[in-house]
Design a protein around this motif. Sequence first.
Motif, PDB file in Angstrom:
ATOM      1  N   GLY A 138       0.819  -1.209   0.000  1.00 27.52           N
ATOM      2  CA  GLY A 138       0.000   0.000   0.000  1.00 27.52           C
ATOM      3  C   GLY A 138       0.853   1.259   0.000  1.00 27.52           C
ATOM      4  O   GLY A 138       0.533   2.241  -0.689  1.00 27.52           O
ATOM      5  N   ASP A 139       1.939   1.248   0.763  1.00 28.67           N
ATOM      6  CA  ASP A 139       2.859   2.394   0.776  1.00 28.67           C
ATOM      7  C   ASP A 139       3.464   2.614  -0.609  1.00 28.67           C
ATOM      8  O   ASP A 139       3.613   3.761  -1.067  1.00 28.67           O
ATOM      9  N   LEU A 140       3.831   1.526  -1.284  1.00 29.91           N
ATOM     10  CA  LEU A 140       4.405   1.657  -2.628  1.00 29.91           C
ATOM     11  C   LEU A 140       3.381   2.228  -3.604  1.00 29.91           C
ATOM     12  O   LEU A 140       3.714   3.081  -4.448  1.00 29.91           O
ATOM     13  N   ILE A 192       0.443 -10.228  -5.738  1.00 33.43           N
ATOM     14  CA  ILE A 192       0.354 -10.681  -4.349  1.00 33.43           C
ATOM     15  C   ILE A 192      -1.127 -10.736  -3.980  1.00 33.43           C
ATOM     16  O   ILE A 192      -1.779  -9.704  -3.777  1.00 33.43           O
ATOM     17  N   SER A 193      -1.664 -11.928  -3.887  1.00 30.02           N
ATOM     18  CA  SER A 193      -3.119 -12.104  -3.809  1.00 30.02           C
ATOM     19  C   SER A 193      -3.740 -11.379  -2.629  1.00 30.02           C
ATOM     20  O   SER A 193      -4.764 -10.694  -2.767  1.00 30.02           O
ATOM     21  N   ARG A 238      -7.739  -8.049   0.092  1.00 29.60           N
ATOM     22  CA  ARG A 238      -8.039  -7.346   1.347  1.00 29.60           C
ATOM     23  C   ARG A 238      -7.753  -5.846   1.209  1.00 29.60           C
ATOM     24  O   ARG A 238      -7.291  -5.196   2.158  1.00 29.60           O
ATOM     25  N   ASP A 239      -8.045  -5.306   0.043  1.00 34.50           N
ATOM     26  CA  ASP A 239      -7.728  -3.915  -0.286  1.00 34.50           C
ATOM     27  C   ASP A 239      -8.806  -2.974   0.254  1.00 34.50           C
ATOM     28  O   ASP A 239      -9.822  -2.717  -0.385  1.00 34.50           O
ATOM     29  N   ARG A 240      -8.592  -2.449   1.443  1.00 30.56           N
ATOM     30  CA  ARG A 240      -9.592  -1.600   2.096  1.00 30.56           C
ATOM     31  C   ARG A 240      -9.897  -0.339   1.304  1.00 30.56           C
ATOM     32  O   ARG A 240     -11.003   0.206   1.389  1.00 30.56           O
ATOM     33  N   PRO A 251     -15.042  -2.071   0.500  1.00 30.11           N
ATOM     34  CA  PRO A 251     -15.549  -1.709   1.831  1.00 30.11           C
ATOM     35  C   PRO A 251     -15.645  -2.899   2.778  1.00 30.11           C
ATOM     36  O   PRO A 251     -15.585  -2.730   3.997  1.00 30.11           O
ATOM     37  N   TRP A 252     -15.811  -4.093   2.208  1.00 26.67           N
ATOM     38  CA  TRP A 252     -15.987  -5.303   3.002  1.00 26.67           C
ATOM     39  C   TRP A 252     -14.698  -6.137   3.037  1.00 26.67           C
ATOM     40  O   TRP A 252     -14.740  -7.338   3.287  1.00 26.67           O
TER      41      TRP A 252
END
Length: 440
Positions: free
Chosen positions: A54-56, A341-342, A347-349, A353-354
């Motif tokens: 996420g930072d990248l 990377i699965s 799990r990408d918030r 949303p879920w």
Amino acid sequence: MPATLPRLSVGETVRVAVGVLAPMLAQGVIIRRPGVVSLADSLDTNRHACRILGDLRERYGAGPVLLRLPVRELAVVLDPDDVATLLDGSPRPFTPANREKVTALRHFEPMGVLISGEERRALRRPWNEDVLDHRESLHRLHDHIVAVVAEELEGLLPSDAPVLTWDRFTPVFWRIVRRVVLGDAARDDEAITDLMVALRAQANWAFLRPRSTRRLRELGRRLRTYVADADPQSIAGVVARTPGVPGTAELGQIPQWLFAFDAAGIATYRALALLTGHPAAMAEVRQEDLPTHRGLRPLARATVLESLRLWPTTLTILRDGVEETHWSGGTAAPGTGFAIISTFFHRDRSRLPWADEFEPAIWDDGRAEISRALVPFSAGPAQCPGRTLVLDVTSELLAGIVSQFDVAAAPPVRIRSERAMPRTLAHNRLRFHLARRAAG
């Protein structure tokens, strides 16, 4: 000349290598190492990996980024649209026969479609799809699968062991798999399962371990025996009735199917944990009306898919570019490897949303289809051809367990309906109390 993809700094590369790639490699990409899986759970490695990626993405935006590796170019994908581009673009310009994948899988399936070149793949892929009923809702052996699962579930609850552990679940699961894939004669052939375990353990080391030709020959001999004297109510029987063209290497495809069922067992066991943490869903699975749903078990199936979304069993999806490709951030040279990377996308918030909730409805209401980076069975032309068969077996098994038994999570309890789902979940640490349900 167009710019190449952005290349990470040495520090960023080290952070990705240590925080993302190393935990996956250590757990075992071909067969899990139980001790490391438990350690990854304790350290919550998936959460750390998602934070790093996420930072990248926040720094570099859309488009893959290149790691500074000494041996080859490896691009890590950060954008969901690029996931779809990669998977839709198989086998050209992105081949599934990725260099690292070929090096590992050749230990036990050297002729498998996954690592076949483009010409061989064109022969083998349609045959795999035909035998495995890839485009159907249920496999043609569905009724037999239902019967096998019902018979083998008796082994889950010996009178002296009311607690179900992973070590108790796996022998029952593999008896089901052997009967479905190889036939009833293979029910107690633990040697063939052990042979696959040994070969896959070597595959974890890829090019660092030589291939065991003796074990490969023994595996081929055993598979040949089951197909030559095929149980008609088995996948081996379907193989015997479905001759391929020269080059199909029919027997050479079966090890991949057995390999895939290992991940299926993990997903089913975690799905059971999801139902114990969500009693209303468990009650609904018990009430599913099979005639109405034509045998599909929709919520049981969606629960297995949620298990695979929340805790992917394919930790990373790999492709190699066979020609120069163009992205929003620049170009990638031929031979560049790409890694999806699965868990980062599942799990990408920021987009789902879920992301950290148990949300089985997404598999029926179109949300999963719209979210094209949700790929529990990969996607595109190289999507797992065994998807139909695996979901048929796993949904029947999951529904069968909760229908025959009262199931409750045993300490340490990890899944609760009022909490976000854990990012990392060691399947081998899950335990359940079982009690036989009263008839009627």
